[in-house]
Scaffold this active site. Structure first.
Site, mmCIF file in Angstrom:
data_model
loop_
_atom_site.group_PDB
_atom_site.id
_atom_site.type_symbol
_atom_site.label_atom_id
_atom_site.label_comp_id
_atom_site.label_asym_id
_atom_site.label_seq_id
_atom_site.Cartn_x
_atom_site.Cartn_y
_atom_site.Cartn_z
ATOM 1 N N GLY A 76 3.305 -10.029 -13.334
ATOM 2 C CA GLY A 76 2.668 -9.373 -14.167
ATOM 3 C C GLY A 76 3.114 -9.420 -16.040
ATOM 4 N N TYR A 78 -10.335 -2.360 -5.394
ATOM 5 C CA TYR A 78 -9.393 -2.107 -6.593
ATOM 6 C C TYR A 78 -8.526 -0.453 -6.313
ATOM 7 C CZ TYR A 78 -6.459 -1.221 -10.764
ATOM 8 O OH TYR A 78 -5.934 -0.401 -12.151
ATOM 9 N N ALA A 135 -8.904 1.175 -3.252
ATOM 10 C CA ALA A 135 -8.249 1.249 -2.189
ATOM 11 C C ALA A 135 -6.561 0.104 -2.318
ATOM 12 C CB ALA A 135 -9.255 0.070 -1.216
ATOM 13 N N LYS A 173 -5.141 0.195 -4.374
ATOM 14 C CA LYS A 173 -3.938 1.004 -5.333
ATOM 15 C C LYS A 173 -3.532 2.288 -4.804
ATOM 16 C CE LYS A 173 -3.538 -1.375 -9.651
ATOM 17 N NZ LYS A 173 -2.643 -1.946 -10.249
#
Ligand code: NDP
Length: 244
Positions: A8, A148, A150, A152
């Site tokens: 990314g 999200y 969970a 991270k």
């Protein structure tokens, strides 16, 4: 020239991380999913030091192919930054299995597959540093982000397990940004509305959003020899939003 890989790495925080690593002298491979114009723009800004390669991190086959290409063309990286991440926010009671799977595949399985593909060659070449971009919401929950948060939280535990198993060759740390000024966050929280922005800033002791350069400063520390005794840790960069 040593190689750094940033997933990314062509937009938002990842773009700033790619540019900082290029400025530090790394040959940077910035992986992206589909935004070709952003990839070209980042390559241009990197003045010959950044190469953008397309790789969908939800596809292990693509991760293995791009890892083989990176190693073959540029040699073993000494830095890997697992930065790519997505949100698909919904209340838990309306969250679909697809919402869950897509976010977990990108934010947690992606870093697993990419690290699993590159860590062996990194160890063989003498080691280096892996930095996983998690989030403060990995340690403090927020509404509409069960998938999200969970993912991270899992990334932080993956960080610690890899720090344990890859020591002493590769240091593995997590960087936890708070609200950081990127297009994605501005759109999702509608921070172009001054009232909404003011409400957010009221909760941040530093009274400003983080900048992508703040995150690049933290990354620079985590990949440098100045942090050589630091591994398995989580560095929170959020202007004091969440403490402890
Ligand atoms: P952006 O949405 O601006 O950028 C995300 C990047 O990830 C893009 O380059 C995108 O590629 C890439 N990407 C997304 N999905 C995939 C995929 N399946 N395969 C490959 N690449 C993919 O995000 P931010 O810069 O805001 O965030 C960067 C990281 O920081 C994320 O992990 C995020 O969770 C984390 N973070 C951000 C915060 C913030 O306030 N901004 C706060 C806390 C954490 P493409 O452009 O091609 O789609």
């Amino acid at each position: 020239m040593t190689t750094a890989v940033v997933s990314g790495g062509t937009r938002g925080i990842g773009r700033a991380l790619s540019l900082r690593l290029a400025a530090l002298g790394y040959r940077v491979i910035a992986l992206y999913r589909g935004d070709g114009p952003a990839a070209e723009q980042t390559e241009r800004a990197g003045a010959g030091r950044i190469t953008a390669l397309r790789c969908d991190l939800t596809r292990p086959d693509e991760i293995h192919a791009v890892s083989a290409r990176i190693t073959g063309e540029y040699g073993a990286p000494s830095v890997l930054v697992n930065n790519a991440g997505v949100n698909r926010d919904r209340s838990f009671l309306s969250m679909t299995a697809e919402d869950w799977d897509m976010v977990l595949a990108t934010n947690l399985s992606g870093p697993f597959h990419l690290s699993r593909a590159l860590a062996p060659v990194m160890v063989e070449a003498g080691g280096g540093s892996i930095v996983n971009i998690a989030s403060t919401t990995a340690i403090r929950p927020r509404s509409n982000g069960a998938n999200y948060c969970a993912s991270k939280a899992g990334l932080i535990q993956l960080t610690k397990c890899l720090a344990l198993e890859l020591a002493p060759h590769i240091r593995v740390n997590a960087l936890l940004p708070g609200f950081t000024d990127t297009d994605e966050v501005t759109e999702r929280y509608r921070l172009d509305d001054p009232e909404r922005l003011a409400a957010v800033l009221d909760t941040v002791p530093a009274r400003r959003l983080g900048t992508t350069d703040d995150m690049a400063d933290a990354l620079e520390y985590l990949v440098s020899t100045r942090s050589s005794y630091l591994t398995g840790q989580q560095l929170v960069v959020d202007g004091g939003h969440f403490m402890g």
